[in-house]
Write a protein that holds these residues in place. Structure first.
Motif, short mmCIF file in Angstrom:
data_model
loop_
_atom_site.label_atom_id
_atom_site.label_comp_id
_atom_site.label_asym_id
_atom_site.label_seq_id
_atom_site.Cartn_x
_atom_site.Cartn_y
_atom_site.Cartn_z
N HIS A 160 0.83 -1.21 0.00
CA HIS A 160 0.00 0.00 0.00
C HIS A 160 0.86 1.26 0.00
O HIS A 160 2.04 1.24 0.34
CB HIS A 160 -0.98 0.00 1.18
N MET A 161 0.22 2.35 -0.40
CA MET A 161 0.89 3.65 -0.42
C MET A 161 -0.07 4.69 0.12
O MET A 161 -1.24 4.72 -0.27
CB MET A 161 1.31 4.02 -1.85
N ARG A 162 0.42 5.51 1.03
CA ARG A 162 -0.37 6.61 1.57
C ARG A 162 0.13 7.89 0.92
O ARG A 162 1.32 8.16 0.86
CB ARG A 162 -0.19 6.71 3.09
N PHE A 163 -0.80 8.68 0.42
CA PHE A 163 -0.44 9.93 -0.26
C PHE A 163 -0.54 11.07 0.73
O PHE A 163 -1.58 11.31 1.33
CB PHE A 163 -1.34 10.15 -1.48
N HIS A 164 0.58 11.75 0.89
CA HIS A 164 0.69 12.84 1.85
C HIS A 164 0.43 14.17 1.16
O HIS A 164 1.11 14.52 0.20
CB HIS A 164 2.09 12.83 2.48
N SER A 165 -0.55 14.89 1.59
CA SER A 165 -0.86 16.27 1.20
C SER A 165 -1.36 16.45 -0.24
O SER A 165 -1.45 17.57 -0.71
CB SER A 165 0.33 17.21 1.45
N TYR A 166 -1.68 15.37 -0.93
CA TYR A 166 -2.29 15.52 -2.25
C TYR A 166 -3.02 14.23 -2.63
O TYR A 166 -2.75 13.16 -2.09
CB TYR A 166 -1.26 15.89 -3.32
N CYS A 167 -3.96 14.37 -3.52
CA CYS A 167 -4.67 13.21 -4.06
C CYS A 167 -4.05 12.88 -5.42
O CYS A 167 -3.95 13.76 -6.27
CB CYS A 167 -6.16 13.52 -4.21
N PRO A 168 -3.63 11.65 -5.62
CA PRO A 168 -2.99 11.30 -6.89
C PRO A 168 -3.98 11.35 -8.05
O PRO A 168 -5.20 11.31 -7.83
CB PRO A 168 -2.49 9.88 -6.64
N PRO A 169 -3.49 11.39 -9.27
CA PRO A 169 -4.38 11.39 -10.43
C PRO A 169 -5.10 10.04 -10.57
O PRO A 169 -4.68 9.03 -10.00
CB PRO A 169 -3.45 11.65 -11.60
N GLU A 170 -6.16 10.04 -11.35
CA GLU A 170 -6.96 8.83 -11.55
C GLU A 170 -6.11 7.66 -12.05
O GLU A 170 -6.36 6.51 -11.73
CB GLU A 170 -8.09 9.12 -12.53
N ALA A 171 -5.07 7.95 -12.83
CA ALA A 171 -4.20 6.90 -13.35
C ALA A 171 -3.57 6.08 -12.23
O ALA A 171 -3.35 4.87 -12.37
CB ALA A 171 -3.11 7.52 -14.22
N ALA A 172 -3.26 6.70 -11.09
CA ALA A 172 -2.68 5.99 -9.96
C ALA A 172 -3.68 4.98 -9.39
O ALA A 172 -3.31 3.85 -9.06
CB ALA A 172 -2.23 6.96 -8.88
N PHE A 173 -4.93 5.38 -9.29
CA PHE A 173 -5.97 4.48 -8.79
C PHE A 173 -6.17 3.30 -9.75
O PHE A 173 -6.31 2.15 -9.32
CB PHE A 173 -7.28 5.22 -8.57
#
Length: 182
Positions: A160-173
């Motif tokens: 898993h990866m936790r994103f700090h201070s931003y939401c990744p782009p849809e491509a990451a999901f």
């Protein structure tokens, strides 16, 4: 089709679907909404049809799609994905619009002090992503780049990866879903 959302229910082996329809010309519209789940480019089951009439812009339709007894559950070890294909047709059976959303039949829960996926305990082994991309100054927005990033994490035993201070782009999901990465 202005909106399409799928909510899996693994216990009942079905998916709840919310379809938003907009009617920009505000005239009378009659037709059908067709819904079908696709598994690996093969149609999973029958087409569910809902007749609609006199659609007003912003109208939402709630549908239930039976996934069948042989539904595949998504997990990090078996990231089974489905595509829900929703087609809007007019009264002459002409296709007006089609939208597709990818989803996994999964249920991530907290059971007391443990996390579980589909009722099975899961141990999260991860890292924090702090939007550090020195060559570009921004995160990649294509699925292939995120597949490479998550595969590297996998090689180090992470899931898993936790994103700090931003939401990744849809491509990451999309990449995470394909690889079984939380």
């Amino acid at each position: 089709i202005s909106d399409l959302q799928v909510f899996p229910d693994i216990v009942k082996k079905r998916a709840s679907i919310v379809v938003g329809i907009s009617n920009e010309n505000s005239g009378r519209f009659e037709g059908t909404i067709e819904v079908q789940a696709v598994d690996g480019y093969k149609f999973k089951g029958g087409i569910f049809r809902l007749g609609i009439g006199n659609v007003i812009s912003g109208e939402e339709y709630n549908l239930i799609y039976d996934m069948g007894n042989k539904v595949k559950l998504w997990s990090e070890f078996s990231p089974a994905l489905y595509d829900m294909v929703v087609t809007l047709k007019d009264s002459l059976n002409k296709t007006i619009d089609t939208k597709v959303v990818s989803f996994g039949m999964r249920e991530f829960r907290v059971d007391r002090t443990r996390f579980s996926i589909n009722g099975t305990p899961v141990f999260l082994r991860g890292t924090t992503e702090c939007c550090v991309f020195p060559l570009t100054g921004y995160p990649p927005s294509d699925t292939a780049s995120w597949m490479r990033i998550f595969k590297t994490c996998r090689d180090y035993g992470l899931n898993h990866m936790r994103f700090h201070s931003y939401c990744p782009p849809e491509a990451a999901f999309n990449a995470a879903d394909r690889l079984g990465f939380y």
